[in-house]
Design an enzyme around this catalytic site. Structure first.
Site, PDB file in Angstrom:
ATOM      1  N   ASP A   1      30.116  31.870  45.864  1.00 29.14           N
ATOM      2  CA  ASP A   1      28.535  31.770  45.499  1.00 29.14           C
ATOM      3  C   ASP A   1      28.185  30.398  46.185  1.00 29.14           C
ATOM      4  OD1 ASP A   1      29.603  30.064  43.549  1.00 29.14           O
ATOM      5  OD2 ASP A   1      28.426  30.884  42.063  1.00 29.14           O
ATOM      6  N   SER A   2      28.992  29.486  46.413  1.00 28.31           N
ATOM      7  CA  SER A   2      28.470  28.150  47.635  1.00 28.31           C
ATOM      8  C   SER A   2      27.640  28.691  48.590  1.00 28.31           C
ATOM      9  CB  SER A   2      29.874  27.365  47.881  1.00 28.31           C
ATOM     10  OG  SER A   2      30.813  28.258  48.697  1.00 28.31           O
TER      11      SER A   2
ATOM     12  N   ASP B   1      32.918  36.391  44.875  1.00 31.69           N
ATOM     13  CA  ASP B   1      32.644  35.306  43.535  1.00 31.69           C
ATOM     14  C   ASP B   1      31.373  36.122  42.857  1.00 31.69           C
ATOM     15  OD1 ASP B   1      33.069  33.139  42.144  1.00 31.69           O
ATOM     16  OD2 ASP B   1      32.099  31.804  43.838  1.00 31.69           O
TER      17      ASP B   1
ATOM     18  N   LYS C   1      36.112  36.644  41.298  1.00 25.82           N
ATOM     19  CA  LYS C   1      36.299  35.269  40.415  1.00 25.82           C
ATOM     20  C   LYS C   1      34.870  35.100  39.952  1.00 25.82           C
ATOM     21  CE  LYS C   1      35.531  31.148  42.710  1.00 25.82           C
ATOM     22  NZ  LYS C   1      34.658  30.661  41.990  1.00 25.82           N
TER      23      LYS C   1
ATOM     24  N   GLU D   1      33.697  32.242  36.649  1.00 26.28           N
ATOM     25  CA  GLU D   1      33.737  30.752  35.982  1.00 26.28           C
ATOM     26  C   GLU D   1      33.580  30.821  34.487  1.00 26.28           C
ATOM     27  OE1 GLU D   1      30.481  28.250  37.821  1.00 26.28           O
ATOM     28  OE2 GLU D   1      31.125  28.998  39.750  1.00 26.28           O
TER      29      GLU D   1
ATOM     30  N   GLU E   1      38.856  23.051  39.570  1.00 30.57           N
ATOM     31  CA  GLU E   1      37.968  22.537  40.574  1.00 30.57           C
ATOM     32  C   GLU E   1      37.607  21.136  39.836  1.00 30.57           C
ATOM     33  OE1 GLU E   1      34.546  24.437  41.578  1.00 30.57           O
ATOM     34  OE2 GLU E   1      33.290  22.460  42.565  1.00 30.57           O
TER      35      GLU E   1
HETATM   36  O1  KIV Z   1      31.765  29.216  45.572  1.00 31.08           O
HETATM   37  C1  KIV Z   1      32.584  28.784  45.979  1.00 31.08           C
HETATM   38  O2  KIV Z   1      32.656  28.315  47.068  1.00 31.08           O
HETATM   39  C2  KIV Z   1      33.938  28.154  45.162  1.00 31.08           C
HETATM   40  C3  KIV Z   1      34.725  27.300  45.714  1.00 31.08           C
HETATM   41  C4  KIV Z   1      34.238  25.879  45.552  1.00 31.08           C
HETATM   42  C5  KIV Z   1      36.115  27.392  44.859  1.00 31.08           C
HETATM   43  O3  KIV Z   1      34.042  28.569  44.105  1.00 31.08           O
END
Ligand code: KIV
Length: 265
Positions: A45-46, A84, A112, A114, A181
């Protein structure tokens, strides 16, 4: 079917072979990273920051991530791809099932999310329903407004102990991979030693089972601010291909991350 599998990633942990991974958002980079032997790719989600130009990951939607997962899948048919789950797309188990189904249908092999122990039921339910899960502890960018900024996490003993407990609970719930992280080297080493599932570090030192970077950071494209844990591999290698190959080699031979990219306790 992806060439890499979660079983192979687990074998790499057992044999001490480092796992090299990176974020990817489009077909062209996904094709390149796959060709160079990246062990897996994360459609993070970056993308809210590096693709969409937002100041955080909060505005990203499931549809946004699914769009980029599909693009990455088209570029790298056999790669192991993690999608994500963005902010508030897994706030209860049912919502997590629906959001994850969208990412899996788009081409993800794993999702993924969080957070710590509050996700135990969600992870258990996802795995029971056939959706592999990567957990994420330490600095949680989706919680930046609660954390009050992008800061190293787990420096105090009590916070470090709590992070380890969360990691054990997430593994017990069925998570098969854990991103750590921005935590001190000593905490990442402790968690990596105590878990049977692979840990993937970003700003978590050299002792994790593998490493991940945001691809734009690995290429030094973020000119505003370079976090301590980032290395610009393009600076010393004349092409994007050579930079990505050097990143993979440096992860594999343990030379990245060095002490200059890591946080002490
Ligand atoms: O969103 C992302 O790119 C991430 C990485 C920094 C692990 O969660």
């Amino acid at each position: 079917m992806a060439t890499m599998s979660i079983a192979n990633l687990a074998k790499m942990k057992a044999s001490g072979d480092k796992i090299a991974s990176i974020t990817a958002y489009d077909a062209t980079f996904a094709r390149l990273f796959a060709k160079l032997g990246m062990d897996f790719m994360l459609v993070g989600d970056s993308l809210g920051n590096v693709v969409q130009g937002h100041g955080s990951t909060i505005p990203v939607t499931v549809a946004d991530v699914a769009y980029h997962v599909a693009a990455v899948r088209r570029g790298a048919a056999n790669a192991f791809v993690i999608g994500d789950l963005p902010f508030m797309s897994y706030s209860n188990p049912q919502q997590a099932y629906e959001s994850s189904a969208e990412l899996m249908r788009a081409g993800a092999n794993m999702v993924k999310l969080e957070g710590g122990e509050w996700l135990v039921d969600t992870i258990h339910g996802l795995v029971e329903r056939g959706i592999p899960v990567c957990a994420h502890l330490g600095l949680l960018p989706q919680s930046v407004n609660v954390l009050g900024g992008y800061k190293v996490q787990g420096r105090e003993q009590s916070a470090a102990d709590a992070t380890l407990q969360h990691a054990l609970a997430l593994q017990q719930a069925g998570a098969q991979l854990l991103v750590l992280e921005c935590v001190p080297v000593s905490l990442a080493a402790r968690i990596t030693e105590q878990l049977s599932i692979p840990t993937i570090g970003i700003g978590a030192g050299p002792d994790c089972d593998g490493q991940i970077l945001v691809m734009h950071d690995m290429l030094g494209l973020n000119s505003d601010y370079l976090p301590k844990f980032v290395k610009n591999f393009l600076a010393d290698h004349g092409s994007i291909q050579a930079a990505a190959a050097a990143y993979i080699s440096a992860v594999k031979d343990g030379s990245f991350p060095g002490p200059e990219h890591s946080f002490s306790g």
